[in-house]
Write a protein that holds these residues in place. Structure first.
Motif, PDB file in Angstrom:
ATOM      1  N   ASP A 231      -9.867  -6.351  10.543  1.00 55.95           N
ATOM      2  CA  ASP A 231      -8.502  -5.666  10.097  1.00 55.95           C
ATOM      3  C   ASP A 231      -8.721  -4.481   9.260  1.00 55.95           C
ATOM      4  OD1 ASP A 231      -7.306  -7.231  12.263  1.00 55.95           O
ATOM      5  OD2 ASP A 231      -6.161  -8.361  10.630  1.00 55.95           O
ATOM      6  N   SER A 232      -7.863  -3.477   9.359  1.00 58.64           N
ATOM      7  CA  SER A 232      -8.013  -2.343   8.477  1.00 58.64           C
ATOM      8  C   SER A 232      -6.558  -2.174   7.418  1.00 58.64           C
ATOM      9  CB  SER A 232      -7.824  -1.085   9.041  1.00 58.64           C
ATOM     10  OG  SER A 232      -9.239  -0.930   9.799  1.00 58.64           O
ATOM     11  N   VAL A 233      -6.739  -1.957   6.285  1.00 61.79           N
ATOM     12  CA  VAL A 233      -5.440  -1.739   5.423  1.00 61.79           C
ATOM     13  C   VAL A 233      -4.857  -0.558   5.984  1.00 61.79           C
ATOM     14  CG1 VAL A 233      -4.775  -1.157   3.311  1.00 61.79           C
ATOM     15  CG2 VAL A 233      -6.514  -2.931   3.548  1.00 61.79           C
TER      16      VAL A 233
ATOM     17  N   GLU B 170      -7.774  -3.838   0.209  1.00 62.22           N
ATOM     18  CA  GLU B 170      -8.657  -4.456   0.890  1.00 62.22           C
ATOM     19  C   GLU B 170      -9.643  -5.507   0.148  1.00 62.22           C
ATOM     20  OE1 GLU B 170     -12.281  -4.501   4.451  1.00 62.22           O
ATOM     21  OE2 GLU B 170     -11.202  -2.591   3.828  1.00 62.22           O
ATOM     22  N   ILE B 171     -10.303  -4.974  -0.839  1.00 59.10           N
ATOM     23  CA  ILE B 171     -11.043  -5.959  -1.803  1.00 59.10           C
ATOM     24  C   ILE B 171     -10.119  -6.995  -2.405  1.00 59.10           C
ATOM     25  CG2 ILE B 171     -12.614  -5.871  -3.912  1.00 59.10           C
ATOM     26  CD1 ILE B 171     -13.412  -3.048  -2.979  1.00 59.10           C
ATOM     27  N   ILE B 172      -8.922  -6.518  -2.857  1.00 61.91           N
ATOM     28  CA  ILE B 172      -8.083  -7.422  -3.407  1.00 61.91           C
ATOM     29  C   ILE B 172      -7.857  -8.584  -2.438  1.00 61.91           C
ATOM     30  CG2 ILE B 172      -5.825  -8.136  -4.136  1.00 61.91           C
ATOM     31  CD1 ILE B 172      -5.960  -5.036  -5.615  1.00 61.91           C
TER      32      ILE B 172
ATOM     33  N   ASP C 121      -0.584   1.673   5.612  1.00 60.85           N
ATOM     34  CA  ASP C 121       0.431   1.796   4.431  1.00 60.85           C
ATOM     35  C   ASP C 121       1.470   0.393   4.548  1.00 60.85           C
ATOM     36  OD1 ASP C 121      -0.514   4.065   3.745  1.00 60.85           O
ATOM     37  OD2 ASP C 121       1.046   5.463   4.591  1.00 60.85           O
ATOM     38  N   GLU C 122       1.489  -0.206   5.710  1.00 62.91           N
ATOM     39  CA  GLU C 122       2.215  -1.575   5.747  1.00 62.91           C
ATOM     40  C   GLU C 122       1.672  -2.639   5.345  1.00 62.91           C
ATOM     41  OE1 GLU C 122       5.612  -1.015   6.654  1.00 62.91           O
ATOM     42  OE2 GLU C 122       4.971   1.076   6.907  1.00 62.91           O
ATOM     43  N   THR C 123       0.541  -2.733   4.861  1.00 58.91           N
ATOM     44  CA  THR C 123      -0.106  -4.007   4.209  1.00 58.91           C
ATOM     45  C   THR C 123       0.582  -4.243   2.962  1.00 58.91           C
ATOM     46  OG1 THR C 123      -2.374  -3.140   5.329  1.00 58.91           O
ATOM     47  CG2 THR C 123      -2.496  -4.749   3.402  1.00 58.91           C
ATOM     48  N   GLU C 124       0.691  -5.406   2.854  1.00 59.97           N
ATOM     49  CA  GLU C 124       1.484  -5.801   1.567  1.00 59.97           C
ATOM     50  C   GLU C 124       1.124  -7.096   1.325  1.00 59.97           C
ATOM     51  OE1 GLU C 124       5.534  -5.431   2.867  1.00 59.97           O
ATOM     52  OE2 GLU C 124       5.477  -7.577   3.915  1.00 59.97           O
ATOM     53  N   ILE C 125       1.343  -7.785  -0.031  1.00 59.46           N
ATOM     54  CA  ILE C 125       1.005  -9.067  -0.393  1.00 59.46           C
ATOM     55  C   ILE C 125       2.504  -9.373  -1.180  1.00 59.46           C
ATOM     56  CG2 ILE C 125      -0.053 -10.351  -2.125  1.00 59.46           C
ATOM     57  CD1 ILE C 125      -2.114  -8.129  -2.367  1.00 59.46           C
ATOM     58  N   LYS C 126       2.868 -10.501  -0.365  1.00 58.20           N
ATOM     59  CA  LYS C 126       4.271 -10.899  -0.760  1.00 58.20           C
ATOM     60  C   LYS C 126       4.134 -12.370  -1.704  1.00 58.20           C
ATOM     61  CE  LYS C 126       5.814 -11.482   3.518  1.00 58.20           C
ATOM     62  NZ  LYS C 126       6.659 -11.843   4.500  1.00 58.20           N
ATOM     63  N   HIS C 127       5.091 -12.620  -2.377  1.00 58.55           N
ATOM     64  CA  HIS C 127       5.009 -13.867  -3.163  1.00 58.55           C
ATOM     65  C   HIS C 127       4.559 -15.097  -2.428  1.00 58.55           C
ATOM     66  CE1 HIS C 127       6.932 -17.280  -5.526  1.00 58.55           C
ATOM     67  NE2 HIS C 127       6.480 -16.415  -6.611  1.00 58.55           N
ATOM     68  N   SER C 128       5.172 -15.279  -1.165  1.00 57.59           N
ATOM     69  CA  SER C 128       4.901 -16.322  -0.505  1.00 57.59           C
ATOM     70  C   SER C 128       3.512 -16.413   0.121  1.00 57.59           C
ATOM     71  CB  SER C 128       5.646 -16.456   0.876  1.00 57.59           C
ATOM     72  OG  SER C 128       5.752 -15.245   1.665  1.00 57.59           O
ATOM     73  N   ASP C 129       2.801 -15.310   0.177  1.00 56.17           N
ATOM     74  CA  ASP C 129       1.226 -15.258   0.669  1.00 56.17           C
ATOM     75  C   ASP C 129       0.403 -15.790  -0.361  1.00 56.17           C
ATOM     76  OD1 ASP C 129       2.182 -13.774   2.835  1.00 56.17           O
ATOM     77  OD2 ASP C 129       1.691 -11.671   1.951  1.00 56.17           O
ATOM     78  N   LEU C 130       0.780 -15.971  -1.725  1.00 58.94           N
ATOM     79  CA  LEU C 130      -0.112 -16.703  -2.520  1.00 58.94           C
ATOM     80  C   LEU C 130       0.291 -17.816  -2.914  1.00 58.94           C
ATOM     81  CD1 LEU C 130      -0.318 -13.505  -4.820  1.00 58.94           C
ATOM     82  CD2 LEU C 130      -1.926 -13.928  -3.014  1.00 58.94           C
ATOM     83  N   THR C 131      -0.911 -18.859  -3.116  1.00 65.29           N
ATOM     84  CA  THR C 131      -0.527 -20.261  -3.596  1.00 65.29           C
ATOM     85  C   THR C 131      -0.086 -20.104  -5.131  1.00 65.29           C
ATOM     86  OG1 THR C 131      -2.991 -20.266  -4.545  1.00 65.29           O
ATOM     87  CG2 THR C 131      -2.335 -21.043  -2.100  1.00 65.29           C
ATOM     88  N   VAL C 132       0.333 -20.896  -5.672  1.00 58.12           N
ATOM     89  CA  VAL C 132       0.607 -21.018  -6.946  1.00 58.12           C
ATOM     90  C   VAL C 132      -0.585 -20.628  -7.827  1.00 58.12           C
ATOM     91  CG1 VAL C 132       1.254 -22.418  -8.992  1.00 58.12           C
ATOM     92  CG2 VAL C 132       2.387 -22.920  -6.874  1.00 58.12           C
TER      93      VAL C 132
ATOM     94  N   VAL D 175       0.879  -1.291   0.187  1.00 58.56           N
ATOM     95  CA  VAL D 175       0.040   0.096   0.142  1.00 58.56           C
ATOM     96  C   VAL D 175       0.871   1.367   0.102  1.00 58.56           C
ATOM     97  CG1 VAL D 175      -1.669   1.131   1.216  1.00 58.56           C
ATOM     98  CG2 VAL D 175      -1.908  -1.175   1.213  1.00 58.56           C
ATOM     99  N   GLY D 176       1.950   1.122   0.904  1.00 53.82           N
ATOM    100  CA  GLY D 176       2.800   2.389   1.049  1.00 53.82           C
ATOM    101  C   GLY D 176       3.386   2.882  -0.437  1.00 53.82           C
TER     102      GLY D 176
END
Length: 115
Positions: free
Chosen positions: A57-59, A36-38, A61-72, A11-12
């Motif tokens: 939880d709220s989104v 948040e929707i994503i 500036d530190e909210t992030e999506i990392k490679h390891s957060d997602l399945t293949v 987000v940041g």
């Protein structure tokens, strides 16, 4: 060899951009809502390896999506559905309405399941 983990989106990166004119509070709130929707969409469709956002939880500036957060499959859907949805929002004359309309994501989900 296993790939190193990395941040796909944060987000940041968007809300802290130096911009002329400066980003409006309205724009920043739309970025928070979009993230948040994503995240909730990905979690609801079992495309995440962990809970990124718990209920309530709220989104920020530190909210992030990392490679390891997602399945293949989650990484594939991110490219297939999420990125085109973000582009659609960016082109929209009414981005607030476009963000709240997840029918595009739902259609992409059906297409993705039928690949």
């Amino acid at each position: 060899m296993e790939q190193e983990d990395f941040i796909i989106s944060k987000v940041g990166w968007i809300t802290q951009m130096k911009s002329t004119p400066p980003l409006t509070e309205e724009y920043i709130q739309r970025v928070y809502l979009r993230f948040e929707i994503i995240i909730r969409f990905l979690q609801n469709h079992k495309f995440t390896t962990r809970i990124i956002l718990n209920d309530g939880d709220s989104v920020n500036d530190e909210t992030e999506i990392k490679h390891s957060d997602l399945t293949v499959k989650g990484r594939k859907f991110y490219s297939f559905g999420i990125i085109p949805w973000i582009r659609k929002i960016d082109r929209s004359r009414n981005p607030e309405k476009a963000i709240r309309d997840i029918s595009f994501l739902e259609k992409k989900m059906v297409e993705f399941e039928n690949l």
